[in-house]
Write a protein that holds these residues in place. Structure first.
Motif, PDB file in Angstrom:
ATOM      1  N   ILE A 338      61.112  75.671  11.967  1.00  0.00           N
ATOM      2  CA  ILE A 338      61.883  74.493  11.558  1.00  0.00           C
ATOM      3  C   ILE A 338      61.009  73.373  11.026  1.00  0.00           C
ATOM      4  CG2 ILE A 338      63.631  75.024  13.314  1.00  0.00           C
ATOM      5  CD1 ILE A 338      62.540  72.552  14.866  1.00  0.00           C
ATOM      6  N   SER A 339      59.722  73.606  10.860  1.00  0.00           N
ATOM      7  CA  SER A 339      58.770  72.527  10.563  1.00  0.00           C
ATOM      8  C   SER A 339      59.118  71.742   9.295  1.00  0.00           C
ATOM      9  CB  SER A 339      57.349  73.089  10.459  1.00  0.00           C
ATOM     10  OG  SER A 339      57.288  74.103   9.468  1.00  0.00           O
ATOM     11  N   ASP A 340      59.716  72.399   8.295  1.00  0.00           N
ATOM     12  CA  ASP A 340      60.077  71.670   7.071  1.00  0.00           C
ATOM     13  C   ASP A 340      61.357  70.864   7.248  1.00  0.00           C
ATOM     14  OD1 ASP A 340      57.887  72.683   5.745  1.00  0.00           O
ATOM     15  OD2 ASP A 340      58.966  74.414   4.941  1.00  0.00           O
ATOM     16  N   LEU A 341      62.219  71.288   8.165  1.00  0.00           N
ATOM     17  CA  LEU A 341      63.519  70.635   8.359  1.00  0.00           C
ATOM     18  C   LEU A 341      63.492  69.575   9.442  1.00  0.00           C
ATOM     19  CD1 LEU A 341      65.730  73.850   8.226  1.00  0.00           C
ATOM     20  CD2 LEU A 341      65.377  72.188   6.390  1.00  0.00           C
ATOM     21  N   PHE A 342      62.632  69.788  10.458  1.00  0.00           N
ATOM     22  CA  PHE A 342      62.569  68.841  11.579  1.00  0.00           C
ATOM     23  C   PHE A 342      61.215  69.006  12.270  1.00  0.00           C
ATOM     24  CE2 PHE A 342      63.714  67.386  15.953  1.00  0.00           C
ATOM     25  CZ  PHE A 342      64.126  66.097  15.617  1.00  0.00           C
ATOM     26  N   PRO A 343      60.168  68.372  11.724  1.00  0.00           N
ATOM     27  CA  PRO A 343      58.823  68.545  12.289  1.00  0.00           C
ATOM     28  C   PRO A 343      58.656  67.835  13.620  1.00  0.00           C
ATOM     29  CG  PRO A 343      58.784  66.934  10.521  1.00  0.00           C
ATOM     30  CD  PRO A 343      60.182  67.490  10.539  1.00  0.00           C
ATOM     31  N   VAL A 344      58.354  68.582  14.662  1.00  0.00           N
ATOM     32  CA  VAL A 344      58.072  67.990  15.969  1.00  0.00           C
ATOM     33  C   VAL A 344      56.586  68.156  16.254  1.00  0.00           C
ATOM     34  CG1 VAL A 344      60.375  68.308  16.893  1.00  0.00           C
ATOM     35  CG2 VAL A 344      58.738  70.145  17.132  1.00  0.00           C
ATOM     36  N   ASN A 345      55.951  67.096  16.715  1.00  0.00           N
ATOM     37  CA  ASN A 345      54.510  67.111  16.953  1.00  0.00           C
ATOM     38  C   ASN A 345      54.214  67.242  18.435  1.00  0.00           C
ATOM     39  OD1 ASN A 345      53.812  66.688  14.191  1.00  0.00           O
ATOM     40  ND2 ASN A 345      54.329  64.524  14.432  1.00  0.00           N
ATOM     41  N   PRO A 346      53.393  68.232  18.821  1.00  0.00           N
ATOM     42  CA  PRO A 346      53.050  68.381  20.237  1.00  0.00           C
ATOM     43  C   PRO A 346      52.160  67.252  20.713  1.00  0.00           C
ATOM     44  CG  PRO A 346      51.756  69.892  18.903  1.00  0.00           C
ATOM     45  CD  PRO A 346      52.743  69.252  17.974  1.00  0.00           C
ATOM     46  N   LEU A 358      59.256  63.376  18.487  1.00  0.00           N
ATOM     47  CA  LEU A 358      60.251  63.693  17.475  1.00  0.00           C
ATOM     48  C   LEU A 358      60.005  62.850  16.226  1.00  0.00           C
ATOM     49  CD1 LEU A 358      63.469  63.840  19.716  1.00  0.00           C
ATOM     50  CD2 LEU A 358      61.747  65.610  19.284  1.00  0.00           C
ATOM     51  N   PRO A 359      60.327  63.375  15.058  1.00  0.00           N
ATOM     52  CA  PRO A 359      60.099  62.613  13.816  1.00  0.00           C
ATOM     53  C   PRO A 359      60.985  61.365  13.772  1.00  0.00           C
ATOM     54  CG  PRO A 359      61.382  64.596  13.375  1.00  0.00           C
ATOM     55  CD  PRO A 359      60.902  64.707  14.786  1.00  0.00           C
ATOM     56  N   GLU A 360      60.433  60.283  13.218  1.00  0.00           N
ATOM     57  CA  GLU A 360      61.134  58.995  13.222  1.00  0.00           C
ATOM     58  C   GLU A 360      61.940  58.736  11.952  1.00  0.00           C
ATOM     59  OE1 GLU A 360      58.405  55.823  14.082  1.00  0.00           O
ATOM     60  OE2 GLU A 360      57.158  57.112  15.350  1.00  0.00           O
ATOM     61  N   GLU A 361      61.590  59.400  10.846  1.00  0.00           N
ATOM     62  CA  GLU A 361      62.197  59.085   9.559  1.00  0.00           C
ATOM     63  C   GLU A 361      63.721  59.237   9.588  1.00  0.00           C
ATOM     64  OE1 GLU A 361      57.993  60.306   8.832  1.00  0.00           O
ATOM     65  OE2 GLU A 361      59.652  60.939  10.114  1.00  0.00           O
ATOM     66  N   GLU A 362      64.383  58.452   8.759  1.00  0.00           N
ATOM     67  CA  GLU A 362      65.844  58.410   8.722  1.00  0.00           C
ATOM     68  C   GLU A 362      66.449  59.768   8.365  1.00  0.00           C
ATOM     69  OE1 GLU A 362      69.621  57.018   9.148  1.00  0.00           O
ATOM     70  OE2 GLU A 362      67.737  56.001   9.690  1.00  0.00           O
ATOM     71  N   ARG A 363      65.780  60.521   7.511  1.00  0.00           N
ATOM     72  CA  ARG A 363      66.344  61.812   7.086  1.00  0.00           C
ATOM     73  C   ARG A 363      66.441  62.814   8.240  1.00  0.00           C
ATOM     74  NH1 ARG A 363      61.201  61.578   4.866  1.00  0.00           N
ATOM     75  NH2 ARG A 363      59.739  63.274   5.330  1.00  0.00           N
ATOM     76  N   TYR A 364      65.759  62.550   9.352  1.00  0.00           N
ATOM     77  CA  TYR A 364      65.818  63.444  10.507  1.00  0.00           C
ATOM     78  C   TYR A 364      66.780  62.933  11.584  1.00  0.00           C
ATOM     79  CZ  TYR A 364      61.457  65.058   8.373  1.00  0.00           C
ATOM     80  OH  TYR A 364      60.508  65.544   7.504  1.00  0.00           O
ATOM     81  N   HIS A 365      67.484  61.831  11.268  1.00  0.00           N
ATOM     82  CA  HIS A 365      68.310  61.159  12.282  1.00  0.00           C
ATOM     83  C   HIS A 365      69.362  62.091  12.882  1.00  0.00           C
ATOM     84  CE1 HIS A 365      70.612  57.953  14.240  1.00  0.00           C
ATOM     85  NE2 HIS A 365      71.701  58.534  13.739  1.00  0.00           N
ATOM     86  N   THR A 366      70.066  62.843  12.042  1.00  0.00           N
ATOM     87  CA  THR A 366      71.176  63.674  12.533  1.00  0.00           C
ATOM     88  C   THR A 366      70.694  64.716  13.526  1.00  0.00           C
ATOM     89  OG1 THR A 366      72.379  63.359  10.456  1.00  0.00           O
ATOM     90  CG2 THR A 366      73.055  65.215  11.854  1.00  0.00           C
ATOM     91  N   VAL A 367      69.615  65.409  13.178  1.00  0.00           N
ATOM     92  CA  VAL A 367      69.086  66.437  14.073  1.00  0.00           C
ATOM     93  C   VAL A 367      68.540  65.805  15.349  1.00  0.00           C
ATOM     94  CG1 VAL A 367      67.378  68.289  14.344  1.00  0.00           C
ATOM     95  CG2 VAL A 367      68.577  68.000  12.169  1.00  0.00           C
ATOM     96  N   ARG A 368      67.812  64.683  15.205  1.00  0.00           N
ATOM     97  CA  ARG A 368      67.214  64.025  16.369  1.00  0.00           C
ATOM     98  C   ARG A 368      68.288  63.578  17.365  1.00  0.00           C
ATOM     99  NH1 ARG A 368      64.563  60.405  13.818  1.00  0.00           N
ATOM    100  NH2 ARG A 368      66.041  58.692  14.055  1.00  0.00           N
ATOM    101  N   GLU A 369      69.334  62.927  16.849  1.00  0.00           N
ATOM    102  CA  GLU A 369      70.387  62.452  17.747  1.00  0.00           C
ATOM    103  C   GLU A 369      71.169  63.616  18.350  1.00  0.00           C
ATOM    104  OE1 GLU A 369      70.649  59.276  18.730  1.00  0.00           O
ATOM    105  OE2 GLU A 369      68.781  59.184  17.567  1.00  0.00           O
ATOM    106  N   GLY A 370      71.351  64.660  17.568  1.00  0.00           N
ATOM    107  CA  GLY A 370      72.034  65.840  18.102  1.00  0.00           C
ATOM    108  C   GLY A 370      71.255  66.478  19.224  1.00  0.00           C
TER     109      GLY A 370
END
Length: 529
Positions: A338-346, A358-370
């Motif tokens: 999922i690294s291109d869709l929702f990059p999470v950093n260890p 978790l990624p902070e950018e707005e484009r990842y908001h939906t996945v992050r909140e879900g």
């Protein structure tokens, strides 16, 4: 004069990163901040642990800071240079330097600069653990010619693990498994290499035969390692590239599924269980990671996946063991997928936990909140997965438990819509060879089995007439009911867990559309005492 003063004379504006790496050993820095050397855990690759944070790290190239790298034990995603070591621990070990308002790299350099400013005597004390670290031994690269590798013998260790000759000869594995002969010289009371036996053919040697699985790195067709297995042997041949390589089966013309498992024996067992269930299709590639998982092995696996012809709806099936480690391996593959869709950093975590930012950018908001909502539902009043807000970033800390790791993996796949591309399949027991063993052992207890169209076992038994009566009862229950669409098969259990259908009943909308019985089974019913 401190090391910082020396470097500032040479670089008055900014000390280059290579110079920082060359002058700050990960071991020294770790010791300075409370890590302790565990001398019995490794000498050429020393292991250190922080008692307060439960953070255990393994060091490669301990004597050369310019080439030195680390890996957190059990988590290949937390690894890299001294820069990565600090970055992944800004919220724990180096929390006093973690200023959210500043750029992350500035926080990292503050840690390095402060260490370079300490008294030289303190630096000497921090280096003392290095005195107990042995010199790295140069490991000769793997050379296949140094090993006595032969075609697989008909009678072999795999048979004792319930792997059938038919499975070994399937197109997936034919020509992929070998015999390895090891030699013991009784006159010298020691094991000797294959080259020694060729130089001294006059000596009498005791021979031991292992099953050998070749390993490949995806960059060439050369064998770069051998996994050796027998009743008392579970190791890799000297020089094997365990970091980058995997065992891989023969590919079909077009691949439908890529199965990744922890051992080649599990891969064979999985394929045999499919055959037992009636799936004879040659449509899959099997990978084994040899009981471990490294970042490089993940990349090698994806390199192979990219190189093969695939059907449109191909999928990756993660088939690791049913334990916490297996679920952790799942998550590490999912993280890569999922690294291109929702990059999470260890990032570093407490003992027996793994953590991600978790990624902070707005484009990842939906996945992050879900994901956060799913975590909240999972916790359900008791904090199992920790969620922390650090500045503008969100960090999650997951316990190394099967349930928590599985929930995160499945949630990430669903939220990124990759759940159709990546499947997580677990064995019923610990691993697929244990599942196969259970099938074989059942055959010793019950000669016959009745299963429905889903493969669910309904009845076991030994008496043909009794089993036939049970089939008749199933038929009578379903007949005449319009909503009934069922199929029942009564099979005889054969060696290695295989099944031989004896009686079959298919009911569609309450009508029996097929009812068959073999002559052999009819004869057994007549002669049953």
């Amino acid at each position: 004069m401190t090391k910082f003063d020396e470097l500032k004379e040479r670089f008055p504006n900014l000390i280059p990163v290579p110079e920082l790496r060359a002058n700050v050993s990960i071991i020294e820095l770790a010791v300075h901040y409370g890590y302790q050397l565990l001398p019995r855990k490794g000498r050429t690759r020393p292991v250190l642990e922080h008692p307060g944070h439960g953070d255990r790290i393994i060091i490669k190239n301990p004597k050369d800071p310019t080439q030195q790298v680390y890996q957190r034990a059990g988590d290949f995603t937390d690894s890299g240079t001294v820069i990565d070591f600090i970055r992944n621990r800004l919220s724990t070990v180096f929390s006093t330097y973690n200023h959210p308002g500043e750029h992350e790299f500035r926080n990292i350099t503050h840690v390095l600069y402060d260490y370079l400013r300490i008294d030289p005597e303190q630096v000497s004390q921090n280096r003392r653990p290095l005195e107990r670290v042995g010199e790295s031994v140069a490991v000769k690269p793997f050379t296949e010619a140094l090993f006595d590798v032969r075609p697989l013998e008909e009678e072999n260790y795999l048979n004792r693990r319930h792997i059938a000759p038919e499975t070994i000869q399937r197109p997936e594995f034919k020509g992929r498994i070998f015999s390895h002969v090891a030699y013991f010289d009784p006159s010298e009371n020691r094991a000797v290499g294959y080259m020694t036996t060729k130089v001294h053919p006059e000596r009498e040697y005791i021979r031991f035969t292992n099953v050998a699985f070749p390993y490949y790195n995806g960059k060439s067709t050369e064998v770069v390692g051998l996994e050796l297995r027998n009743d008392k042997v579970k190791l890799h041949a000297s020089g094997s590239d365990r970091i980058n390589s995997v065992f891989i089966s023969n590919p079909p013309l077009k691949v439908k599924r890529f199965h990744v498992l922890e051992s080649a024996i599990d891969a064979l067992s999985h394929r045999q269980l499919r055959s037992i269930d009636g799936d004879q299709a040659f449509d899959s590639v099997y990978f084994s990671t040899g009981g471990q998982l490294t970042r490089q092995q993940v990349e090698t696996t994806f390199r192979y996946i990219a190189s093969f012809n695939k059907v449109k709806d191909w999928c990756l099936v993660l088939s690791f063991d049913r334990d916490a480690k297996g679920h952790l391996y799942d998550l590490q593959f999912v993280q890569r997928m999922i690294s291109d869709l929702f990059p999470v950093n260890p990032i570093t975590a407490k003992s027996r936990r793994i953590a991600y930012q978790l990624p902070e950018e707005e484009r990842y908001h939906t996945v992050r909140e879900g994901l956060l909502k799913k975590i909240e539902a999972f916790n359900d009043g008791g904090t199992l997965i920790e969620v922390n807000q650090v500045g503008g970033s969100v960090r999650i800390s997951i316990p190394e438990s099967s349930a928590a790791l599985a929930m995160v993996s499945e949630s990430l796949l669903t939220l990124t819509a990759l759940h159709h591309r990546v499947k997580i399949q677990k064995p019923r027991m610990k691993d697929f060879n244990a599942d196969l063993t259970q099938e074989v052992e059942l055959g010793k207890e019950s000669r016959y089995v009745i299963r429905d169209e889903s493969g669910q076992v309904l009845h076991n038994g030994n008496l043909p007439r009794q089993m036939a009566d049970l089939m008749l009862n199933l038929r009578e229950v379903g007949e005449g009911k319009v909503e009934t669409n069922k199929a029942y098969v009564l099979s005889e259990r054969l060696p290695y867990g295989f099944l031989s259908p004896q009686v079959e009943i298919v009911i569609e909308q309450g009508f029996v559309v097929r009812a068959t019985q073999t002559p052999e089974f009819s004869q057994r019913m007549k002669t049953e005492v």
